[in-house]
Design an enzyme around this catalytic site. Structure first.
Site, short mmCIF file in Angstrom:
data_model
loop_
_atom_site.label_atom_id
_atom_site.label_comp_id
_atom_site.label_asym_id
_atom_site.label_seq_id
_atom_site.Cartn_x
_atom_site.Cartn_y
_atom_site.Cartn_z
N LYS A 116 0.77 -1.31 -0.12
CA LYS A 116 -0.07 -0.14 -0.16
C LYS A 116 0.90 1.38 0.23
O LYS A 116 1.92 1.26 0.40
CB LYS A 116 -0.80 0.04 1.25
CG LYS A 116 -2.04 0.78 1.24
CD LYS A 116 -3.21 0.48 0.22
CE LYS A 116 -4.41 0.80 0.28
NZ LYS A 116 -5.45 -0.04 -0.09
N1 GLU Z 1 -7.28 0.10 -3.36
C1 GLU Z 1 -7.92 -1.13 -3.66
C2 GLU Z 1 -7.94 -1.93 -2.51
O1 GLU Z 1 -7.89 -1.48 -1.27
C3 GLU Z 1 -7.52 -1.76 -4.95
C4 GLU Z 1 -5.91 -2.35 -4.91
C5 GLU Z 1 -5.44 -2.64 -6.21
O2 GLU Z 1 -6.22 -2.88 -7.19
O3 GLU Z 1 -4.21 -3.03 -6.40
O4 GLU Z 1 -8.36 -3.08 -2.72
#
Ligand code: GLU
Length: 426
Positions: A116
């Site tokens: 993240k």
């Molecule tokens: N931000 C989204 C999540 O929390 C998508 C993450 C992604 O597609 O890599 O799942």
């Protein structure tokens, strides 16, 4: 009550997200009887990067933003996860979100680890030019750590396809050739996948369909409330309406609205696009977040940020099903209350995995140089997320646990298997 007691109480009520993630891991480790060494490995992110980002503001002044990228695990494949722009971003929040991405990709059985990113900023108070310069500087700062086989960012809270386009352009400029596959959630014109923008809401709706079967709840005329009418929440609302369910309440950072007779989700989206908020939707009454979370509805969808369902809120939740579109909306203490009240909760790492599942489909299309239709993408998403739901549901039945615990057991269990098989270097 003295001040320390008050402070301790409020910190328990809204815990540090990484403490929550570690507590969830502890519960999974206990059920899985994980060996201590593997548990310890899983308690630590593989890599945490903190970067300072000097950005020229429109006023001519310079502001130094702080950004993070946490790669929690790559045991099952390149790390994967979104980038969040929010004033409350912290390293511990990003670590928690990266851990949850790891379990999420594992439950969905897609070949990714978890990561993240986040930048502490208030995008609502920044111009497009400032956002672009900050994004490009952030990309340059983490460029050595990301890549299509290393770590693949995507959108999260307050980032979108345009932000992904700036990342592609900056990363590709540094490399000297186009690398659109370095991120997912791109604009379709740059190789983004059809269906990616609605994927989180669509996946959560598929999970709600499965949850309704378990609870023998008919979705036709079922009532629902959505906390956080952003990308995930609004698309969820629109898609669930397609099953004949009735949207009773919705909220965003500016306030909430409710109408017992139901609100048209499409019209509410148009109202929000026009005015910047759901507030003031014709025919609706104002509602506070607390009231919304405790409304008499069949389905509750928290789709905003962490820690909105605290133990105190949980006591008054009347929904039969909770579909967590947000990451970490329910605290571990609140989980116990929800579970003992017999509410069927589809946990975040399953319910909101539609986004990363279609990110995976985007990555595959990019690497294979192919293009799938929106129907193909949606049907692959449905197949994948229904399979994940079945794995978690069967685990919950077999071990007599909540869906939360079962989800963690499946997610953590598969990552643990990978680590055990890889062995420890050297
Ligand atoms: N931000 C989204 C999540 O929390 C998508 C993450 C992604 O597609 O890599 O799942």
């Amino acid at each position: 009550m003295n001040r320390t007691a008050v402070a301790r109480q409020s910190s328990q009520d809204k815990p540090n997200p990484f403490d929550s993630a570690l507590e969830q891991l502890r519960i999974a480790a206990e059920h899985l009887k994980l060996e201590d060494g593997i548990h310890q490995i899983l308690m630590h992110p593989k890599r945490e990067v903190t970067v300072s980002l000097p950005v020229r503001l429109d006023t001519g002044e310079t502001h130094v933003f702080t950004g993070y990228r946490v790669q929690y695990s790559d045991a099952r494949g390149p790390s994967k996860g979104g980038i969040r722009y929010h004033p409350n971003v912290s390293l511990d929040e990003v670590k928690a979100l990266a851990a949850w991405m790891t379990w999420k990709c594992s439950i969905a059985d897609i070949p990714f680890g978890g990561a993240k990113g986040g930048v502490i900023c208030n995008p609502k108070k920044m111009s497009q030019g400032e956002l672009e310069r900050m994004t490009r500087r952030y990309t340059a700062a983490i460029a050595d750590f990301i890549g299509p086989y290393r770590d693949i960012p995507a959108p999260d809270v307050y980032t979108n396809a345009q932000v992904m386009a700036w990342i592609v352009d900056t990363y590709s400029t540094l490399k000297g050739y186009m690398v659109p596959e370095v991120v997912t959630g791109k604009p379709v014109s740059l190789g983004g996948s059809l269906g990616r923008d609605k994927a989180t809401g669509r996946g959560a709706a598929f999970c709600t369909v499965e949850a309704a079967k378990v609870k023998k709840l008919s979705l036709k005329n079922a009532t629902y409330a959505v906390e956080g009418f952003g990308n995930a929440g609004a698309n969820y609302a629109e898609i669930l309406q397609g099953y004949g369910s009735k949207l009773i309440a919705a909220s965003d950072s500016k306030g909430g609205v409710t109408n017992r007779n139901g609100m048209d989700a499409m019209k509410l989206v148009a109202h929000k696009e026009r005015t910047g908020s759901v507030v003031g939707f014709p025919g609706s009454q104002p509602v506070t977040d607390r009231e919304l979370l405790q409304l008499d509805v069949d389905i509750l969808c928290p789709a905003a940020l962490e820690n909105t369902i605290t133990p105190d809120i949980a006591k008054g939740v009347r929904a039969k099903v909770i579909t967590e579109c947000a990451n970490g909306p329910t605290t571990p203490e609140a989980d116990k209350v929800i579970d003992s009240n017999g509410v069927f909760l589809v946990p975040d790492i399953l319910a909101n995995s539609g986004g990363v599942i279609v990110s995976y489909l985007e990555w595959v299309q990019n690497l294979d140089r192919v293009r799938w239709t929106e129907e193909e993408v949606n049907s692959k998403l449905e197949h994948k997320i229904n399979g994940a739901f079945a794995d978690v549901y069967q685990t919950s039945q077999k071990h007599g646990t909540s869906m939360r615990t079962a989800g963690l057991m499946v997610g953590v269990g598969r990552v643990a298997d990978a680590i055990r098989t890889l062995g420890i270097f050297p």
